[in-house]
Design a protein around this motif. Structure first.
Motif, PDB file in Angstrom:
ATOM      1  N   ARG A   5      19.340  71.223  58.399  1.00 52.07           N
ATOM      2  CA  ARG A   5      20.280  70.812  57.355  1.00 52.07           C
ATOM      3  C   ARG A   5      21.498  71.739  57.377  1.00 52.07           C
ATOM      4  NH1 ARG A   5      18.923  70.178  50.974  1.00 52.07           N
ATOM      5  NH2 ARG A   5      19.253  72.411  50.931  1.00 52.07           N
ATOM      6  N   LEU A   8      24.692  70.175  51.901  1.00 52.91           N
ATOM      7  CA  LEU A   8      24.233  69.287  50.846  1.00 52.91           C
ATOM      8  C   LEU A   8      25.445  68.977  49.985  1.00 52.91           C
ATOM      9  CD1 LEU A   8      21.989  67.886  49.172  1.00 52.91           C
ATOM     10  CD2 LEU A   8      21.754  70.043  47.929  1.00 52.91           C
ATOM     11  N   GLU A 107      22.296  64.901  52.329  1.00 57.40           N
ATOM     12  CA  GLU A 107      21.897  66.007  53.190  1.00 57.40           C
ATOM     13  C   GLU A 107      22.381  65.682  54.597  1.00 57.40           C
ATOM     14  OE1 GLU A 107      17.715  67.750  52.139  1.00 57.40           O
ATOM     15  OE2 GLU A 107      17.621  65.554  52.149  1.00 57.40           O
TER      16      GLU A 107
END
Length: 116
Positions: A5, A8, A107
């Motif tokens: 990731r 966000l 995400e």
């Protein structure tokens, strides 16, 4: 390589009149995405379309949200959508209409680094 990731992004959207959870969710995702410019992909030699985006929507009546309309908002990459119960429903004073609020989280993942 492993999917990691990278960021966000979060946003909020409403349908002021009409109680349309899809309309509120689309606006929430646009709110999350439209004030950002992700430059990490090109910085590490990847194209913007190499990313994967997991979109989370919190909305009243989650079963009524059209996931295809949510995915159509994504400008790059492959996406998936998860819709959960959330948001807010506010009836007007006479009880003839409602305002619906939805929340979005996106995400963004890139395939980088060593496998976990």
């Amino acid at each position: 390589m492993a999917w990691k990731r990278m960021c966000l992004e979060i946003g909020m959207g409403t349908d002021i009149r009409g109680g349309d959870s899809t309309k509120a969710a689309v606006r929430a995702l646009k709110d999350a995405l439209w004030r950002n410019a992700l430059t990490i992909g090109p910085a590490i030699g990847q194209d913007a379309d190499d990313m994967r985006v997991k979109v989370w929507i919190g909305a009243p009546n989650p079963e009524s949200v059209d996931k295809a309309q949510i995915l159509a908002v994504l400008p790059h990459g492959a996406g998936e959508v998860e819709v959960v119960e959330g948001g807010l429903v506010m009836p007007n004073d006479p009880g003839t209409d409602v305002t619906v609020m939805a929340h979005a989280a996106a995400e963004v993942f890139l395939n980088v680094g060593d496998p976990a």
